[in-house]
Scaffold this motif. Structure first.
Motif, PDB file in Angstrom:
ATOM      1  N   LEU A   1       8.146  -6.401 -37.041  1.00  0.00           N
ATOM      2  CA  LEU A   1       6.937  -7.299 -36.590  1.00  0.00           C
ATOM      3  C   LEU A   1       5.739  -7.309 -37.289  1.00  0.00           C
ATOM      4  O   LEU A   1       4.905  -7.070 -36.543  1.00  0.00           O
ATOM      5  CB  LEU A   1       6.736  -6.918 -35.048  1.00  0.00           C
ATOM      6  N   LYS A   2       5.673  -7.597 -38.511  1.00  0.00           N
ATOM      7  CA  LYS A   2       4.634  -7.528 -39.198  1.00  0.00           C
ATOM      8  C   LYS A   2       3.617  -8.480 -38.989  1.00  0.00           C
ATOM      9  O   LYS A   2       4.209  -9.768 -38.743  1.00  0.00           O
ATOM     10  CB  LYS A   2       4.975  -7.475 -40.615  1.00  0.00           C
ATOM     11  N   GLY A   3       2.389  -8.533 -38.718  1.00  0.00           N
ATOM     12  CA  GLY A   3       1.461  -9.473 -38.392  1.00  0.00           C
ATOM     13  C   GLY A   3       1.449  -9.776 -36.904  1.00  0.00           C
ATOM     14  O   GLY A   3       0.591 -10.796 -36.615  1.00  0.00           O
TER      15      GLY A   3
ATOM     16  N   GLU B   1      12.759   4.761 -25.763  1.00  0.00           N
ATOM     17  CA  GLU B   1      12.131   4.396 -26.658  1.00  0.00           C
ATOM     18  C   GLU B   1      11.459   5.390 -27.346  1.00  0.00           C
ATOM     19  O   GLU B   1      10.962   5.129 -28.516  1.00  0.00           O
ATOM     20  CB  GLU B   1      10.907   3.192 -26.016  1.00  0.00           C
ATOM     21  N   HIS B   2      11.320   6.872 -26.819  1.00  0.00           N
ATOM     22  CA  HIS B   2      10.778   7.610 -27.654  1.00  0.00           C
ATOM     23  C   HIS B   2      11.734   8.594 -28.245  1.00  0.00           C
ATOM     24  O   HIS B   2      11.398   9.591 -28.719  1.00  0.00           O
ATOM     25  CB  HIS B   2       9.593   8.501 -26.651  1.00  0.00           C
ATOM     26  N   ASN B   3      13.048   8.165 -28.136  1.00  0.00           N
ATOM     27  CA  ASN B   3      13.979   9.009 -28.830  1.00  0.00           C
ATOM     28  C   ASN B   3      14.037   8.748 -30.229  1.00  0.00           C
ATOM     29  O   ASN B   3      13.775   7.557 -30.541  1.00  0.00           O
ATOM     30  CB  ASN B   3      15.384   8.754 -28.236  1.00  0.00           C
ATOM     31  N   TYR B   4      14.342   9.649 -31.039  1.00  0.00           N
ATOM     32  CA  TYR B   4      14.472   9.630 -32.360  1.00  0.00           C
ATOM     33  C   TYR B   4      15.837   9.290 -32.832  1.00  0.00           C
ATOM     34  O   TYR B   4      16.664   9.596 -31.932  1.00  0.00           O
ATOM     35  CB  TYR B   4      14.070  10.591 -33.221  1.00  0.00           C
TER      36      TYR B   4
ATOM     37  N   GLU C   1       4.231  -4.963 -28.413  1.00  0.00           N
ATOM     38  CA  GLU C   1       4.750  -4.082 -27.478  1.00  0.00           C
ATOM     39  C   GLU C   1       5.583  -4.999 -26.312  1.00  0.00           C
ATOM     40  O   GLU C   1       6.580  -4.464 -26.063  1.00  0.00           O
ATOM     41  CB  GLU C   1       3.256  -3.829 -26.581  1.00  0.00           C
ATOM     42  N   LYS C   2       5.279  -6.134 -26.231  1.00  0.00           N
ATOM     43  CA  LYS C   2       6.164  -7.143 -25.313  1.00  0.00           C
ATOM     44  C   LYS C   2       7.344  -7.226 -25.828  1.00  0.00           C
ATOM     45  O   LYS C   2       8.335  -7.186 -25.205  1.00  0.00           O
ATOM     46  CB  LYS C   2       5.280  -8.352 -24.918  1.00  0.00           C
TER      47      LYS C   2
END
Ligand SMILES: Nc1ncnc2c1ncn2[C@@H]1O[C@H](COP(=O)(O)OP(=O)(O)OP(=O)(O)O)[C@@H](O)[C@H]1O
Ligand SMILES: Nc1ncnc2c1ncn2[C@@H]1O[C@H](COP(=O)(O)OP(=O)(O)OP(=O)(O)O)[C@@H](O)[C@H]1O
Ligand SMILES: [Mg+2]
Ligand SMILES: [Mg+2]
Lengths: 242, 372, 234, 234, 372
Positions: free
Chosen positions: E113-115, E138-141, E122-123
């Protein structure tokens, strides 16, 4: 390494000598070995401080010949050399040099305080003999304070030579024996700097030696006629042994 | 012989969480006891299947419990036994293959054949290459293989040493149907020949059905049901299992009513949808869930005599999806607006030939209703 | 070996060049072999094992890099000298002192190049995906076999880099070597030391010649390494 | 800064110790930052780009390791001095000579530690699976972004190892530094140089003290690195 | 718009082979031209599907030819055009996922999601997490994810930037049926919404059928057939395609005879097995191959009136395999010892209820015979 130990009667003697002696001692080694074929000389050249540290560390050295009395004194105070064997081997003299052409027209030590003289090369004022002698002379001339901030105290004489050779330093102090090792046509010798105590290099037998007799033979040989003549050939002066 | 496990494994997302006594981010708690059979582990993604294999293999150490395979104690928390991986005589196909990138296919396959003489090694490797239809690739390096080829090399490597237990983590997921069907047979043969426990993870219903002697159903780190494929697919023990095995039409919180006239049957009332079913052997609670597989919905043309039969509802076709050999219809039941999925073989679909918007009758086969 | 030469000027030059080259290669190759062997073992342990005081081991290995080589050399002299703890034992047993021999130079080169080997190799081993090792374990391979045939081959680029660094450092080693092996013409005067003393003595011709030879040698050995790497599949 | 101290013996000692420590850290940190930055760029190019004469670049970078530091130092004097090719230009423009300043020491440290950085980092970057880079490309990320956010972070263990080596080498650097920066008390006398000259002067007390401080410093910085590494997820 | 490719790619096992002018170990040679539709690439393992996607993505450079996507020339050998990967606006799911191991799930997804500004980013990430049912991870590696979770993160990462073309290499292979079915719908929706070409590799027949607008069939590096799922599954153009799409009963080298009495039909004689079929529109050679899908074999009880119908043979049941919703029977035809596979839905199987050894009638449905 089979010839290192355990073979016939050949005795190996290790001589630790300052690098200034490299050529002279290499010549002497040849002569000595022809005279005493049962003795094999092993020459270890380096700077005096390192050589001293090797002896302190217990390296198997038989004879010590530093180009600096200081290191001999340190060993003597620790009992690491046989005091009786200590002799004066060779004398040297301190000289002031400038880059070829002498653009700044330096002719004496007083000239060094002139503002256009920016950098003066000399060796470590504590660790090396040149440095110490130069500092002493500069102080005696009363110019020490004036030059103190101009000093480039390199490691060895060679550094000073390089700096002057390349014009990075405006003047420098080296021993007269070092002048010949500068690049040809790069430096000019200005004066022989007077020193209060004559510069004399000592030689002595290391007390941990197991061949003190043979070691003594070597010392006698270098300080003898043949040795003297070779040393003189390489620019050393011969001190009065007292 | 066989395999007997009862252990726990906790994952923490941060190392510090464990020390702080926080709750684990995932807890696996499995018990099962199975013979030398081909066992399929079946469950949603992330339900703990791979973790189970890893604990059995010794690559992960459980936090507690016991693992016994072929009468060898692999792990026993109380006795502090933890047999080194090397001594477990495993054949393990990793989900990501883990082929040795610096060895060609042949060397990869031969790597487990320690102590074999060169002639036998060579023979075995060739055998494996043939078994897995990868002849001709023996000098390729893993980076020179396609996904499915890699997977087959991984299988060959695991099978080559004739291990005492096979742990296969989705071993056919990257294969085309042709090889896949052949290999299903081969794996069954190998299991029968070596008489070892084989744990096989798959997400493919048909595969589970055709290959498994027993199926172990996982959900969120817990075993939900253990049984033959028929058991778990036709008699799921709870909603999770039901969803998983494709019982797409599920109705929860139905009220189960006895019918006086027909003591053998039960009426399930769920909102205004009422169906009759055979009473199960076990006693059921007042509130139950029930479901029906899409293929057990019969679709009939709108004729009146059919309509009067039990569990038959008028429905409207919302969509028709061709699955190749069969069609899946989404039906809205006219009376209660419930959506039902029905699946029927193409050959029979042709008889009714429905399109979106058409009306038809849907009959929920009484005998196929599953209560849980 | 050298003494059979007649000491004509030309032969002397040859001797001044040839001997340092041979001794340097001898020292550098021996020390590099040792460093590679021992360094790989240490690196493997640092990368793959957890033990108390691991980071202390790590620092100890790196230390010789921080200290001026002369100090390292001095410490070695103290240890290996006739009065040193190790040297004394050696002397009592064999009547032999290692100081001022080429073996001493090997030790010096070993000590100063070990950190290079260990740091580089440890990082390389840590970068190897453990899954490959696990796969080897499931195939019945012991940790040692796995390390030898899986982990190390997969870390070979790093190991090679470490070895090249160690070899280069061994060739270039000078401060510590001078201390423990001395500068004994015909015995311990390595290229570096010869260059140094030729340079100090103002013998620029010899110094330049030696530098050129050293550089040529480096190019040659690097070219060989490059060829080797190119032939690798991975 | 230093000259405000009264030169009592104690203060002199402090100066002999404190100043070298500060200057060493200043030089080592500056040089390490430069080495890390430039070394990473060179390594990336060596690892990921194909160009003619790549191996020659490789050798050139490694060369300073093979040469005795004094020679490296000499070459630098020739280059950077008032009359040197680069130095002359600099002098003509700014009237400033870099020789005998701490910046010169930085250059010396940079040159001698660059090979360590480059070799280690190149190996680490080569070990990064290209698939990750390809994935970044498909997500529209340019090569530079990919290098910065994907390749280098994945090679960070190797980069750290290289940086630690470079820092250690910069701290321990001595031969070349002495040549280009001189040993000017209060200006360029680094720890290494001070230790060396204290030993040479037979001032073992001071030498030992400095060695101890140096070692302590090493332990401290290594402990910090170890902590950092421990906090990494990968 | 759409995609138009015509290129060649050669693999050599050794670099030196190429220089020596040796034959390539694998040659891919593909041509197809498709619109903004969902295209399934279907083929045996190792047939060149992944290579095709890699060439289109620009990660591999073809040896010759041209690739045009949405009117952008991605690659043109003659004009030496080779658009950098970055400028192709791709969404690519790798067969091995290639998740960034040093970024957590959220960062992985947001990477493309560059730019975008932070809020939108986030959305979008949250949207993707929901779409793929991986909320809470979302916070898992990546190392803390299960296989199927990884695959979904890879999908999320590829979908997030709303690319101009989607290249999905077996994107659902590690997913359970429940998510898988949901995601099939989502991908179709996304394709319709973004109106982009989507190339989708799968080995799953049902998936191909339910998801594809068009199917491209690969075999040994060449495109064999392009068409709708119905086309390729019901009218395979050659033996390779036929095998691949599950036409398990294949008879080669049958002699095609015209029947004078019934000009609309054809008799296929293969050894002593004779079947009647509808004459296809196109002209057929004298020697043909034909096949029939297992589900198009009708199994009937042994009654005499049925036996007299066309293409009906007495057969002996050799094995019965339960596939869950259907049974597969291996039948040996009494007269000519040919083995046929028949598949029938369980509900109809119950009517005949056959076991191994039983006899029955098998009817090859005339209209379903495929000639190629
Ligand atoms: N190292 C880890 N740290 C934290 N959580 C983990 C770790 N490894 C796995 N998990 C979590 O544990 C759960 C079970 O993972 P596991 O790999 O066993 O699933 P699975 O059943 O094999 O799923 P799949 O079918 O997708 O492969 C998952 O939710 C996963 O997110
Ligand atoms: N780097 C390579 N060097 C040589 N051959 C290769 C290379 N990569 C792939 N191949 C070969 O090319 C063929 C096509 O590979 P590709 O990955 O495109 O197959 P695929 O259709 O994706 O198969 P799968 O369904 O198994 O993933 C395979 O036979 C493979 O062995
Ligand atoms: Mg899994
Ligand atoms: Mg593929």
């Amino acid at each position: 390494t089979d010839k290192d130990y355990g073979q016939s009667q050949i005795t190996k003697i290790t001589i630790s000598a300052s690098a200034v002696f490299t050529e002279a001692f290499t010549d002497i080694e040849e002569d000595f070995e022809t005279e005493y074929p049962e003795i094999d000389l092993i020459m270890n050249f380096g700077n005096a401080g390192s050589l001293r540290m090797q002896i302190e560390g217990g390296a198997p050295i038989d004879v010590f010949a530093p180009a600096d009395t200081n290191h001999m004194d340190i060993l003597a105070s620790k009992g690491l050399i046989y005091n009786y064997s200590q002799k004066k081997l060779a004398g040297n003299s301190l000289v002031m040099i400038v880059p070829k052409g002498n653009i700044l027209n330096i002719s004496s030590m007083e000239d060094l305080i002139r503002p256009e003289v920016k950098r003066i090369a000399l060796s470590d004022t504590e660790a090396s003999a040149v440095g110490r002698y130069a500092k002493q002379s500069l102080s005696e001339e009363g110019v020490w304070n004036g030059v103190q901030n101009k000093l480039l105290t390199g490691d060895t004489v060679k550094n000073s030579l390089v700096y002057v050779e390349r014009g990075e330093a405006d003047a420098g102090f080296v021993f007269i024996t070092d002048v010949s090792s500068a690049k040809p046509d790069t430096i000019e010798m200005i004066t022989v700097v007077p020193v209060s105590t004559p510069i004399a290099y000592p030689i002595a037998v290391v007390s941990s030696t197991m061949h003190s007799e043979e070691s003594q033979l070597f010392i006698d040989f270098v300080t003898g006629e043949k040795g003297k003549s070779i040393l003189e050939q390489y620019g050393f002066s011969i001190p009065q042994n007292g | 012989m066989g395999i007997k496990v009862d252990f726990r494994k906790r994952y923490y997302n941060k190392k510090s969480d464990k020390k702080k006594g926080k709750e684990a981010s995932f807890t696996l708690d499995v018990q099962f006891e199975l013979g030398d059979e081909l066992v399929v582990l079946f469950g949603r993604s992330g339900s703990g299947k791979t973790t189970t294999l890893q604990c059995i293999s010794g690559l992960l150490e459980p936090n507690g419990g016991k693992i016994v395979v072929n009468d060898n104690v692999y792990f026993d928390c109380h006795k502090r036994t933890n047999l080194p991986v090397q001594q477990r005589s495993l054949g393990y196909v990793f989900q990501n293959y883990a082929l040795f990138p610096h060895m060609d296919v042949k060397k990869n396959i031969a790597y487990g054949l320690k102590g074999w003489n060169e002639v036998n090694k060579e023979k075995r490797v060739i055998e494996m290459l043939q078994l897995l239809h990868i002849e001709g690739l023996e000098h390729n390096y893993p980076s020179q293989l396609s996904g499915g080829q890699k997977q087959r090399v991984a299988l060959a490597r695991a099978l080559a040493p004739k291990p005492d237990i096979l742990l296969l983590d989705e071993p056919f997921s990257a294969l085309d149907m042709v090889v896949r069907m052949k290999l299903r047979e081969k794996i069954k043969e190998i299991q029968r020949e070596l008489r070892i426990p084989v744990l096989f993870i798959t997400h493919n219903h048909v595969e589970a059905f055709t290959i498994a002697d027993k199926v172990v159903i996982f959900h969120e780190g817990r075993v939900q049901q253990i049984g033959t494929p028929e058991d778990v697919f036709y008699q799921p023990s709870n909603r999770h299992v039901a969803e998983l095995v494709g019982l797409s039409n599920i109705f929860e919180d139905a009220i189960a009513l006895n019918v006086d006239e027909a003591p053998e049957t039960l009426v399930l009332e769920c909102g205004n949808l009422k169906v009759i079913t055979n009473k199960p052997d076990r006693i059921v609670a007042e509130k139950v869930s029930w479901g029906i597989r899409p293929e057990n919905l019969r679709i009939l043309p709108l004729t009146d005599d059919a309509k009067s039969r039990e569990n038959t509802f008028k429905a409207c076709v919302k969509s028709v999806v061709n699955k190749g050999a069969s069609k899946v219809l989404a039906l809205e039941i006219a009376e209660h607006k419930n959506l039902l999925l029905a699946e029927m073989a193409n050959q029979f679909f042709e008889d009714v030939d429905l399109r979106t918007g058409d009306e038809c009758l849907a009959r929920i086969e009484m005998s196929k209703i599953v209560i849980f | 070996m050298v003494s059979v030469f007649l000491k004509t000027d030309e032969l002397k030059m040859l001797e001044q060049v040839w001997f340092p080259l041979v001794i340097t290669l001898k020292i550098a190759i021996t020390s590099t072999l040792l460093v590679a062997l021992i360094g790989v073992i240490i690196s493997y342990l640092l990368a793959r094992r957890d033990f108390r005081g691991k980071w202390i081991a790590d620092v100890l290995v790196t230390l010789p890099l921080v200290l001026p080589p002369t100090v390292t050399g001095y410490v070695l002299v103290v240890l290996l000298g006739r009065n040193g703890s190790l040297g004394e034992i050696l002397y009592d047993i064999t009547g032999w002192t290692i100081l001022f021999t080429w073996e001493a130079a090997v030790i010096a080169a070993f000590i100063v190049s070990l950190p290079l080997m260990v740091k580089t190799t440890t990082a390389a081993i840590e970068a190897v995906d453990r899954d490959f090792e696990y796969a080897a374990f499931t195939l019945g391979r012991k940790e040692l076999e796995t390390a030898l045939f899986i982990t190390l081959p997969l870390a070979k680029k790093g190991i090679l880099a470490g070895t090249v660094l160690s070899f280069a450092r061994a060739v270039g080693e000078f401060g510590a070597t001078l201390m423990v092996a001395g500068n004994i013409p015909g015995r311990t005067n390595t290229m570096s030391i010869s260059i140094y003393s030729a340079f100090q003595a103002g013998n620029n011709e010899l110094a330049n010649l030696l530098v050129i030879i050293l550089i040529t040698m480096s190019f040659a050995s690097m070219a060989i390494t490059a060829k080797l790497v190119n032939s690798w599949k991975i």
